[in-house]
Design an enzyme around this catalytic site. Structure first.
Site, PDB file in Angstrom:
ATOM      1  N   ASP A 262       2.564   6.586  -1.692  1.00  0.00           N
ATOM      2  CA  ASP A 262       2.932   7.767  -0.920  1.00  0.00           C
ATOM      3  C   ASP A 262       3.549   8.905  -1.728  1.00  0.00           C
ATOM      4  O   ASP A 262       3.239  10.082  -1.472  1.00  0.00           O
ATOM      5  CB  ASP A 262       3.877   7.371   0.217  1.00  0.00           C
ATOM      6  CG  ASP A 262       3.174   6.527   1.266  1.00  0.00           C
ATOM      7  OD1 ASP A 262       1.978   6.244   1.083  1.00  0.00           O
ATOM      8  OD2 ASP A 262       3.815   6.140   2.258  1.00  0.00           O
TER       9      ASP A 262
ATOM     10  N   HIS B  37       0.812  -1.212   0.000  1.00  0.00           N
ATOM     11  CA  HIS B  37       0.000   0.000   0.000  1.00  0.00           C
ATOM     12  C   HIS B  37       0.844   1.259   0.000  1.00  0.00           C
ATOM     13  O   HIS B  37       0.499   2.253  -0.636  1.00  0.00           O
ATOM     14  CB  HIS B  37      -0.927   0.035   1.210  1.00  0.00           C
ATOM     15  CG  HIS B  37      -1.620   1.355   1.371  1.00  0.00           C
ATOM     16  ND1 HIS B  37      -1.182   2.306   2.257  1.00  0.00           N
ATOM     17  CD2 HIS B  37      -2.670   1.891   0.723  1.00  0.00           C
ATOM     18  CE1 HIS B  37      -1.951   3.385   2.156  1.00  0.00           C
ATOM     19  NE2 HIS B  37      -2.863   3.150   1.243  1.00  0.00           N
ATOM     20  N   CYS B  38       1.978   1.246   0.690  1.00  0.00           N
ATOM     21  CA  CYS B  38       2.677   2.504   0.965  1.00  0.00           C
ATOM     22  C   CYS B  38       3.590   2.986  -0.155  1.00  0.00           C
ATOM     23  O   CYS B  38       3.413   4.082  -0.679  1.00  0.00           O
ATOM     24  CB  CYS B  38       3.478   2.359   2.261  1.00  0.00           C
ATOM     25  SG  CYS B  38       2.442   2.213   3.734  1.00  0.00           S
ATOM     26  N   LEU B  39       4.596   2.198  -0.509  1.00  0.00           N
ATOM     27  CA  LEU B  39       5.635   2.697  -1.409  1.00  0.00           C
ATOM     28  C   LEU B  39       5.116   3.129  -2.783  1.00  0.00           C
ATOM     29  O   LEU B  39       5.553   4.160  -3.309  1.00  0.00           O
ATOM     30  CB  LEU B  39       6.753   1.662  -1.561  1.00  0.00           C
ATOM     31  CG  LEU B  39       7.573   1.360  -0.303  1.00  0.00           C
ATOM     32  CD1 LEU B  39       8.765   0.483  -0.638  1.00  0.00           C
ATOM     33  CD2 LEU B  39       8.045   2.632   0.379  1.00  0.00           C
TER      34      LEU B  39
END
Length: 424
Positions: A270, A265-267
């Site tokens: 973001d 989800h993050c990299l």
């Protein structure tokens, strides 16, 4: 402000890979936890003591449910009494790669109808600076109560790394930024029940940007080595040998490895949250956006490398049996969110490849109409085996010795000498 509302009762909205481990941690610390999720299937599984998150053992979840310290619901009315409500909902991107705060907005709107004096609301979802104060607080204040006066609000970013056992919720520092100093202290006390150290920053904005920096730092450095890998491929230089050599320097160098792209989800998300927010200040994060674009382009490079590898052995992609080895976004987990393997598979299918995959953690990929197949059978029949995710449970020496042709995008076959082996 009276902070006695529902003392030692904690509400958590969103029972995914962040919310469910957090709920269990608070329950095991002696709090009564009410966990809410809009997915009724998740709620039923929790009530049955069945975990769908790898980091949450079913046995531990079942004990908490049986003891009455963890209760799952789909009803926001059940969150009226807890002293604190933690928001752990997804913050994805739209199809145009812009922030999608829909889940946060929906949650805040629902909470405004049941919010009471003295409650603490904390947003944990990754987001851009300003979300807590400019988007969350106004929605909560539709309750008629004032943030910082009648109820507390803070931001504390999740720092979950699925599948990791050395750094857990307990021993990972929790960053907290409150709308007021009192809000921050209230959040610090709450998290102190389940973590060893809480760091308070001056504002929610600082905490929001700290979270983005953590992940953008990785994104930018991974983009650097990915670009280097593409250059090394063109120059005929072994990128893994180069990185191994550079990593012997004991100062001024931090190792990052190339690969087929970034997942989770993050990299992958973001950098675009920050870039979007920066444009509102007439600022363009060109360096950060370029890193995101480079990482997104890696599956296309990988497919090109697959085509060239097959061509070098007299085979086209069309009609060839290609087996992807590992499809989760990272080793040791079943999570396929934003996994580069999915994009690679779709591109190969469009080119007429006969696809299969083996992943000990991912039983099926419904969107591709594929199920994981036994590895040994695929090694015998595949025209090409492509190592996409390097699960530690797989014997790559065995893969290299039994397969007709292997393409390694993760560098796990370094040290293995074989004429049928090609590396990134």
């Amino acid at each position: 402000m009276n902070d006695s509302t529902g003392s030692h009762r904690v509400g958590i909205v969103g029972l995914g890979y962040v919310g469910l481990p957090l709920a269990l941690a608070f329950a095991e610390a002696g709090n009564e936890v009410v966990g809410l999720d809009v997915d009724s299937r998740r709620v039923e599984q929790i009530r049955a003591g069945e975990s769908y998150i790898e980091d949450v053992p079913s046995a531990a979840l079942g004990r908490a449910v049986a003891a009455g310290t963890l209760h799952a619901t789909t009803n926001y009315d059940d969150l009226a009494e807890p002293e604190a409500i933690l928001i752990c909902v997804p913050t994805p991107l739209t199809e145009n790669r812009q922030p999608d705060l829909g889940p946060v907005i929906d949650t805040a709107t629902s909470l405004s109808r049941i919010l009471r004096r003295g409650q603490l609301v904390v947003l944990e979802s990754t987001t851009y600076p300003g979300t807590t104060q400019e988007r969350l607080v106004p929605l909560l204040e539709e309750s008629g109560l004032a943030a910082g006066r009648d109820f507390h609000v803070a931001y504390s970013p999740e720092r979950v790394d699925p599948g990791r056992s050395d750094f857990t919720l307990r021993n990972t520092v929790k960053v907290v930024g409150g709308v007021t100093p009192a809000c921050a202290e209230r959040a610090k006390e709450l998290y102190g029940r389940v973590v060893d150290q809480v760091m308070v920053v001056s504002t929610p904005d600082a905490a929001e940007l700290a979270k983005l920096l953590e992940n953008i730092f990785r994104s930018v450095n991974i983009a650097l080595v990915n670009e280097l890998a593409v250059l090394c491929d063109r120059m005929g230089i072994d990128v893994w040998e180069v990185i191994d050599a550079a990593a012997t320097k004991p100062f001024g160098f931090m190792r990052f490895d190339p690969g087929p792209g970034m997942g989770g989800h993050c990299l992958p998300v973001d950098p675009f949250y920050l870039a979007w927010r920066a444009r509102e200040f007439d600022f363009y994060t060109e360096f950060i956006e370029l890193a995101g674009k480079l990482n997104q382009s890696m599956p296309y490079f990988c497919v090109d490398k697959i085509e060239r590898t097959l061509n070098d052995h007299g085979k086209p992609v069309h009609g060839s049996r290609i087996v992807l080895l590992g499809v989760a976004y990272k080793p040791g987990v079943s999570d396929v969110r934003e996994s580069p393997a999915l994009k690679i598979a779709k591109l190969l299918a469009e080119r007429g490849a006969r696809l299969a995959y083996h992943d000990p953690h991912v039983a099926a990929l419904p969107e591709l109409h594929l199920e994981s197949t036994p590895l040994d059978a695929e090694l015998e029949s595949a025209d090409l085996v492509v190592i996409v995710t390097a699960h530690p449970s797989i014997d790559y020496r065995h893969v290299a010795s039994e397969a007709r042709l292997v393409l390694d995008f993760r560098g796990v076959t370094r040290g293995i000498e074989s004429g049928n082996l090609v590396r990134l």
